[in-house]
Design a protein around this motif. Sequence first.
Motif, mmCIF file in Angstrom:
data_model
loop_
_atom_site.group_PDB
_atom_site.id
_atom_site.type_symbol
_atom_site.label_atom_id
_atom_site.label_comp_id
_atom_site.label_asym_id
_atom_site.label_seq_id
_atom_site.Cartn_x
_atom_site.Cartn_y
_atom_site.Cartn_z
ATOM 1 N N GLU A 162 55.941 18.068 -35.451
ATOM 2 C CA GLU A 162 55.889 16.503 -34.916
ATOM 3 C C GLU A 162 56.605 15.522 -35.665
ATOM 4 O O GLU A 162 56.539 15.949 -36.863
ATOM 5 N N LEU A 174 56.767 9.499 -30.266
ATOM 6 C CA LEU A 174 56.525 10.850 -30.755
ATOM 7 C C LEU A 174 57.256 11.952 -30.309
ATOM 8 O O LEU A 174 57.658 11.776 -29.170
ATOM 9 N N SER A 175 57.756 12.699 -31.233
ATOM 10 C CA SER A 175 58.707 14.069 -30.843
ATOM 11 C C SER A 175 57.940 15.322 -31.282
ATOM 12 O O SER A 175 57.259 15.148 -32.497
ATOM 13 N N CYS A 176 58.252 16.419 -30.832
ATOM 14 C CA CYS A 176 57.614 17.637 -30.877
ATOM 15 C C CYS A 176 58.744 18.744 -30.894
ATOM 16 O O CYS A 176 59.194 18.707 -29.499
ATOM 17 N N TRP A 231 50.547 16.462 -24.725
ATOM 18 C CA TRP A 231 49.883 15.683 -25.797
ATOM 19 C C TRP A 231 48.563 15.700 -25.738
ATOM 20 O O TRP A 231 47.951 15.493 -24.532
ATOM 21 N N THR A 236 62.013 20.711 -26.974
ATOM 22 C CA THR A 236 61.403 19.524 -27.519
ATOM 23 C C THR A 236 60.767 18.834 -26.409
ATOM 24 O O THR A 236 60.773 18.990 -24.972
ATOM 25 N N SER A 253 58.911 14.767 -25.996
ATOM 26 C CA SER A 253 58.526 13.696 -26.393
ATOM 27 C C SER A 253 57.471 12.610 -25.662
ATOM 28 O O SER A 253 57.133 13.056 -24.730
ATOM 29 N N TYR A 270 48.251 15.055 -30.975
ATOM 30 C CA TYR A 270 48.608 16.505 -31.143
ATOM 31 C C TYR A 270 49.446 16.844 -29.989
ATOM 32 O O TYR A 270 48.994 16.664 -28.856
ATOM 33 N N CYS A 271 50.616 17.513 -30.477
ATOM 34 C CA CYS A 271 51.573 18.330 -29.511
ATOM 35 C C CYS A 271 51.034 19.712 -29.243
ATOM 36 O O CYS A 271 50.361 20.279 -30.272
ATOM 37 N N GLY A 291 50.467 21.325 -32.727
ATOM 38 C CA GLY A 291 51.102 20.651 -34.073
ATOM 39 C C GLY A 291 50.080 20.218 -35.024
ATOM 40 O O GLY A 291 48.835 20.189 -34.974
#
Length: 119
Positions: free
Chosen positions: A6, A20-22, A36, A78, A80, A95-96, A110
């Motif tokens: 993340e 947020l990105s994962c 998420w 990915t 987001s 958390y992802c 994540g």
Amino acid sequence: QVQLVESGGGLVQAGGSLRLSCAASGRTSSLHVMGWFRQAPGKDRKFVVAMNKNGEITYGLDSVKGRFTISRDTAEHTVSLQMNSLPFEATAVYYCAVRAPGRLSYSYWGQGPQVTVSS
């Protein structure tokens, strides 16, 4: 196995925005649902929002509808989360998570970046 990394998070004033990105790697065939969760201090982890491979979105919290937008790039593996108009109550570790095909629970998580909203 799936690894989730993340990015994003941090400190923002109430009413502000964060993204947020994962990024997922490893067994990407397991990326059926990406979503998420968040865990506020002293509270249980809660499901926020998720998107499946077909683009169907499920919200877990009514309070984020209209404020949080989930997006996913299935080719890049990915997901987001754009968070707008953040209230103080959004302060949490985010958390992802990934749910594999045929599974009822999320198997991969994540590390959980901190999002802090100052009042």
